[in-house]
Scaffold this motif. Structure first.
Motif, PDB file in Angstrom:
ATOM      1  N   UNK A  11       0.709  -1.401  -0.007  1.00  0.00           N
ATOM      2  CA  UNK A  11      -0.027   0.147   0.038  1.00  0.00           C
ATOM      3  C   UNK A  11       0.978   1.301   0.014  1.00  0.00           C
ATOM      4  N   UNK A  12       0.280   2.462  -0.199  1.00  0.00           N
ATOM      5  CA  UNK A  12       1.016   3.696  -0.478  1.00  0.00           C
ATOM      6  C   UNK A  12       1.590   4.029   0.982  1.00  0.00           C
ATOM      7  N   UNK A  13       2.220   5.140   1.104  1.00  0.00           N
ATOM      8  CA  UNK A  13       2.510   5.773   2.261  1.00  0.00           C
ATOM      9  C   UNK A  13       1.417   6.233   2.977  1.00  0.00           C
ATOM     10  N   UNK A  14       1.142   5.960   4.251  1.00  0.00           N
ATOM     11  CA  UNK A  14      -0.105   6.474   5.186  1.00  0.00           C
ATOM     12  C   UNK A  14      -1.260   5.690   4.653  1.00  0.00           C
ATOM     13  N   UNK A  15      -1.318   4.228   4.071  1.00  0.00           N
ATOM     14  CA  UNK A  15      -2.248   3.760   3.660  1.00  0.00           C
ATOM     15  C   UNK A  15      -2.997   2.978   4.738  1.00  0.00           C
ATOM     16  N   UNK A  16      -2.136   2.778   5.823  1.00  0.00           N
ATOM     17  CA  UNK A  16      -2.150   2.235   7.036  1.00  0.00           C
ATOM     18  C   UNK A  16      -1.667   0.805   7.028  1.00  0.00           C
ATOM     19  N   UNK A  17      -0.619   0.710   6.422  1.00  0.00           N
ATOM     20  CA  UNK A  17       0.256  -0.772   6.206  1.00  0.00           C
ATOM     21  C   UNK A  17       0.799  -1.081   7.836  1.00  0.00           C
ATOM     22  N   UNK A  18       1.205  -0.042   8.514  1.00  0.00           N
ATOM     23  CA  UNK A  18       1.784  -0.324   9.732  1.00  0.00           C
ATOM     24  C   UNK A  18       0.800  -0.933  10.749  1.00  0.00           C
ATOM     25  N   UNK A  19      -0.366  -0.031  10.538  1.00  0.00           N
ATOM     26  CA  UNK A  19      -1.515  -0.416  11.645  1.00  0.00           C
ATOM     27  C   UNK A  19      -2.083  -1.618  10.921  1.00  0.00           C
ATOM     28  N   UNK A  20      -2.370  -1.892   9.737  1.00  0.00           N
ATOM     29  CA  UNK A  20      -2.806  -3.381   9.423  1.00  0.00           C
ATOM     30  C   UNK A  20      -1.865  -4.167  10.033  1.00  0.00           C
ATOM     31  N   UNK A  21      -0.534  -4.274   9.661  1.00  0.00           N
ATOM     32  CA  UNK A  21       0.287  -5.403  10.135  1.00  0.00           C
ATOM     33  C   UNK A  21       0.063  -5.594  11.645  1.00  0.00           C
ATOM     34  N   UNK A  22       0.181  -4.456  12.398  1.00  0.00           N
ATOM     35  CA  UNK A  22      -0.203  -4.718  14.049  1.00  0.00           C
ATOM     36  C   UNK A  22      -1.453  -5.375  14.036  1.00  0.00           C
ATOM     37  N   UNK A  23      -2.620  -4.976  13.506  1.00  0.00           N
ATOM     38  CA  UNK A  23      -3.794  -5.850  13.722  1.00  0.00           C
ATOM     39  C   UNK A  23      -3.905  -7.147  13.165  1.00  0.00           C
ATOM     40  N   UNK A  24      -3.219  -7.433  12.287  1.00  0.00           N
ATOM     41  CA  UNK A  24      -3.014  -8.893  11.913  1.00  0.00           C
ATOM     42  C   UNK A  24      -2.079  -9.886  12.928  1.00  0.00           C
ATOM     43  N   UNK A  25      -0.961  -9.028  13.562  1.00  0.00           N
ATOM     44  CA  UNK A  25      -0.291  -9.832  14.398  1.00  0.00           C
ATOM     45  C   UNK A  25      -1.034 -10.148  15.604  1.00  0.00           C
TER      46      UNK A  25
END
Ligand SMILES: Nc1ncnc2c1ncn2[C@@H]1O[C@H](COP(=O)(O)OP(=O)(O)O)[C@@H](O)[C@H]1O
Ligand SMILES: [Mg+2]
Length: 373
Positions: free
Chosen positions: A100-114
Motif C-alpha cells: 500500500x502507499x505511504x500512510x495507507x495504514x500498512x503498519x496499523x494493518x500489520x499490527x492488527x494482523x499480528x
C-alpha cells in the motif's frame, strides 16, 4: 483529564500523549488495553481506542496532541476478513505480504494482523520492509522480529536481525531491498512460526514501482498479498502483480503525513537511537568494508555518513555515523551505541549532521585507497 466514551465509539488520540483505561474495555488495533497499562502515543502517531464496553479514559496530552471521538470502529471489516483468510491456509508458515502507499495504514494493518494471530495462540514473525518509516529496526534498515504476545505498536519489538539498506527511499536501492528482504525472510523460514507478515515500503506508483514490487513478490514468494487501497490509485500495480491478492480497505481515519513530516519523524528516531552513543575507534585491519564507493577520501565528506555495523555471521549490531578514517593509526572512527566489536561496516548514502538532520550524499570519487595503505 478523564473522558467517558460510550460503547461502539472510537477515541482517536494523536501524540505525544499517554492514555489509560480506568474502567470499561477498549482495544487498540486488536490489543485489549487493561487497566494497568498506560499507553504512550508518540509524536506524529495516532492510535484508535475502540470502546467495546463503556470506558473511562485518563488522558494526558503533550504539545499539539489531540483527542477526538468518532462513531463506530475505524478498523474496516475487511481487516477482520483478512485474518480469517490467513487462518484458512493450511500451509505453515503462511506468508502474507502487505502492500500500500505511504500512510495507507500498512503498519496499523500489520499490527492488527499480528495481534489477531497471536491472540489465537499463533506464533508470528513480522518482517518490516517499510524502509522510509521503519518500525522495528533503526532508519535505513529492514528488520524482523518474532511475536508471541499482543502489542500496541510494532515499534516495541526488538529486531532479531536486520539488514542495512543505507538509504530511506527504496527506489534508490532496489537490488539491496530485494537482497535484504530475501535474506531476512530465509532466516525467518528456519524458525518455528505459523505466520510471516511482510510489510513493504510505500513506493507503489508508476512503472518502476510496479516492476520492483513484482520482483519482490517473485523473490519472497508470499502465499497471499493484501493490498491496502485508498482510492483507485494503483490499478496498474495490481495488474502487474499477477498473483493471489486481496484488496483491503484503508481506514477512514488515516492521517496523511507529508514527506517533510516523515523525514522529521526519522530524524527523531536517529536522535533517540544515538542518545548515549560514543565515538569508537575500530581497527581497519579487522574490518570488512562494504559499499566503499559511497565513501569519499576527503575527510570533509566522509564525516556524517550513515553506516551499518555487523558482527560475525552478518548479525546486525546497529547503525553508526562515520567520523573519520585515521590513516596513521589505521582506524575508522564511528559514533555509535553499539558496544560489541563489528567485523563489517557497510556504508550508506545518507549523511547526518550533528543534529541528526538528513542530507544526501553525492560523492563520486569512489576509491578508498587510504584504507588499504
Ligand atoms: N484503522 C485505523 N484507525 C485509526 N487510525 C489509523 C488506522 N489505520 C491507520 N491509521 C492512522 O493513519 C496513519 C497512517 O497509518 P500507518 O499505519 O502508519 O500507515 P503506513 O504504514 O501505510 O504509512 C497513522 O497515524 C495511523 O495511526
Ligand atoms: Mg508504516
Amino acid at each position: 483529564m478523564n473522558q467517558i466514551v460510550e460503547h461502539g465509539k472510537t477515541l482517536l488520540v494523536v501524540g505525544p500523549a499517554a492514555v489509560s483505561v480506568i474502567s470499561g474495555k477498549a482495544e487498540v488495533l486488536g490489543f485489549l488495553v487493561n487497566d494497568k497499562h498506560r499507553v504512550v502515543i508518540r509524536e506524529g502517531k495516532q492510535l484508535p481506542f475502540f470502546v467495546k464496553e463503556k470506558a473511562v479514559f485518563d488522558i494526558s496530552l503533550g504539545e499539539n496532541a489531540t483527542v477526538e471521538e468518532v462513531d463506530g470502529n475505524t478498523i474496516p471489516d475487511s481487516w477482520a476478513d483478512a485474518v480469517e483468510v490467513l487462518r484458512g491456509f493450511h500451509k505453515r508458515p503462511t506468508v502474507a505480504m502487505v502492500i500500500g502507499k505511504a500512510d495507507a495504514g500498512k503498519t496499523s494493518f500489520c499490527t492488527y494482523l499480528v495481534n489477531s494471530l497471536v491472540s489465537a495462540k499463533q506464533r508470528v514473525a513480522i518482517l518490516d520492509g517499510d524502509l522510509g518509516q521503519s518500525d522495528i529496526g533503526p532508519p535505513c534498515t529492514v528488520a524482523y522480529a518474532c511475536v508471541t504476545k499482543p502489542l500496541i505498536e510494532l515499534y516495541e519489538l526488538k529486531a532479531e536481525n536486520a539488514f542495512f539498506v543505507g538509504v530511506t527511499s527504496p527506489s534508490e536501492a532496489v537490488d539491496k531491498m530485494i537482497e535484504g528482504l530475501a535474506l531476512m525472510k530465509s532466516e525467518i523460514m528456519s524458525k518455528t512460526v505459523e505466520f510471516v507478515v511482510i510489510n513493504t515500503d510505500g513506493w507503489v506508483e508508476g512503472d518502476d514501482a510496479a516492476q520492483y514490487k513484482a520482483q519482490l513478490v517473485e523473490k519472497l514468494e508470499p502465499d497471499i498479498i493484501f493490498y491496502i487501497q485508498q482510492k483507485n490509485e494503483s490499478a496498474q500495480l495490481l495488474e502487474t502483480i499477477d498473483f493471489k491478492k486481496i484488496v483491503v480497505d484503508s481506514s477512514s481515519a488515516v492521517r496523511q503525513r507529508s514527506p517533510e513530516k516523515r523525514r522529521l519523524l526519522r530524524e527523531m528516531s536517529y536522535a533517540k537511537y544515538f542518545a548515549g552513543a560514543k565515538v569508537r575507534s575500530l581497527l581497519l585491519s579487522q574490518l570488512k568494508l562494504e559499499e566503499k564507493e559511497f565513501w569519499q577520501i576527503k575527510q570533509a565528506t566522509e564525516r556524517g555518513l550513515l553506516v551499518g555495523l555487523y558482527g560475525p555471521n552478518r548479525k546486525f549490531l546497529g547503525i553508526g555515523i562515520m567520523q573519520e578514517i585515521d590513516p596513521k593509526r589505521k582506524t575508522l572512527k564511528v559514533l555509535t551505541s553499539v558496544s560489541a566489536v563489528p567485523s563489517i561496516v557497510a556504508f550508506g548514502k545518507i549523511r547526518l549532521n550533528e543534529n541528526f538532520k538528513e542530507a544526501h550524499f553525492s560523492g563520486s570519487n569512489a576509491v578508498a585507497d587510504k584504507i588499504k595503505g
